[in-house]
Design an enzyme around this catalytic site. Structure first.
Site, PDB file in Angstrom:
ATOM      1  N   ARG A 225      -6.723   5.154   0.925  1.00  0.00           N
ATOM      2  CA  ARG A 225      -5.839   6.323   0.929  1.00  0.00           C
ATOM      3  C   ARG A 225      -6.099   7.119   2.205  1.00  0.00           C
ATOM      4  O   ARG A 225      -7.251   7.268   2.635  1.00  0.00           O
ATOM      5  CB  ARG A 225      -6.094   7.203  -0.298  1.00  0.00           C
ATOM      6  N   HIS A 273       0.906   0.374   5.936  1.00  0.00           N
ATOM      7  CA  HIS A 273       0.695   0.357   4.485  1.00  0.00           C
ATOM      8  C   HIS A 273       1.134  -0.977   3.885  1.00  0.00           C
ATOM      9  O   HIS A 273       1.924  -1.039   2.942  1.00  0.00           O
ATOM     10  CB  HIS A 273       1.438   1.510   3.811  1.00  0.00           C
TER      11      HIS A 273
END
Length: 310
Positions: A225, A273
């Site tokens: 994250r 991502h």
């Protein structure tokens, strides 16, 4: 009577799951009416990924559980209208993808592959990397994904330490827990892999103080994250040489703004991502199995601890 399952996610995900979920439900022996339009009062289960159309769970008075399509649940776990059990996504496809991505980038930095890929200028550089047992790798986060990655790296012979909020036991991995444990895990680490959940306790886990614990010239690999890293502290550590390179797949703002310093920094690799993705076929099977457990009165797998935030 068929169970009413509401698919509550963005349009693109419906195209991915509208065929896989019915097959998985049938294979599990479940009679299911899957729809995107069930009236809230008639819904038994919600298959969920964050989107603006569903933020209030109050009308779902009959709903027994919410099943997330994502491994991370930070965008929903603090929703006060959600009183039903919440299950996060853990599935073989997601885990395998993460193991492959992490292992690839750990080996890339361990072997110094960038030196030869990017420097084809006639220099005969015979710098030989150490063997894996001589390289200390730290995995911050030993949940389902972190443990799988730590095990895979350890299986290659690396000297692997790991840290988690609660004490874990993983073959081949020296496991630490608690505040003091994080210091011990990071001390002199040469490669750090971040797979912690995103909570108030883990924000800026890598900061000026913890980056200073690493071996000089360490490598950072973050598929976890974005908020796990203090960006300013990392940029300073890259500029000073404390960190040799950072491979980053996740960011505080996504897509990463075009003017962000990470894009232009010569010692940062940005990936968009893509480290691991929930695969619809395997995820559908996980969802069906969890609903089957709930219908049988058995505890559901991967239930979120609201207090811990994951």
């Amino acid at each position: 009577m068929a169970l009413n399952v509401l698919f509550a996610a963005r349009d693109g995900l419906w195209a991915d799951y509208k065929d896989h979920l019915p097959v998985a439900f049938a294979d599990a022996g479940l009679g299911v009416d899957l729809s995107r339009d069930h009236p809230p009062a008639n819904v038994d289960y919600i298959v969920f990924a964050p989107h603006p159309a569903l933020t209030d769970f109050t009308p779902f008075t009959r709903t027994k559980a919410v099943l997330s399509l994502w491994a991370g649940v930070e965008t929903i776990v603090t929703n006060e209208t959600l009183t039903q059990p919440l299950a996060r996504m853990v599935n073989p496809g997601l885990t395998q993808g993460m193991v492959e991505w992490v292992t690839g980038h750990v080996l890339r930095h361990h072997l110094g592959m960038d030196r030869h890929i990017h420097t084809q200028d006639g220099t005969w550089d015979q710098t030989v990397p150490p063997l894996a047992p001589e390289r200390k790798v730290c995995a911050l986060g030993l949940g389902a994904l972190g443990a799988a990655c730590a095990e895979a790296i350890a299986a290659l012979g690396f000297n692997v330490s790991g840290w988690s909020r609660s004490q874990k036991s993983i073959a081949g991995v020296t496991c630490f827990a608690g505040d003091a444990g994080m210091t011990d895990a990071l001390k002199d680490a040469e490669i750090v892999v971040l797979l912690l959940p995103n909570t108030t306790d883990t924000e800026n886990a890598l900061n000026a103080d913890t980056l200073a614990l690493l071996a000089k010239g360490a490598f950072i690999v973050n598929p976890g994250r974005g908020p796990l890293i203090d960006d300013d502290a990392l940029l300073a550590a890259l500029d000073s040489g404390q960190v040799a390179h950072a491979t980053l797949d996740v960011f505080r703002v996504e897509p990463l703004p075009a003017d962000h310093p990470y894009w232009a920094h010569p010692r940062v690799t940005v990936t968009p991502h893509i480290a691991a993705e929930t695969r619809p076929e395997t995820a559908a099977a996980v969802i069906a199995a969890n609903i089957k457990r709930c219908e049988a009165g058995e505890p559901m797998h991967n239930l979120v601890d609201r207090g811990a935030g994951y």
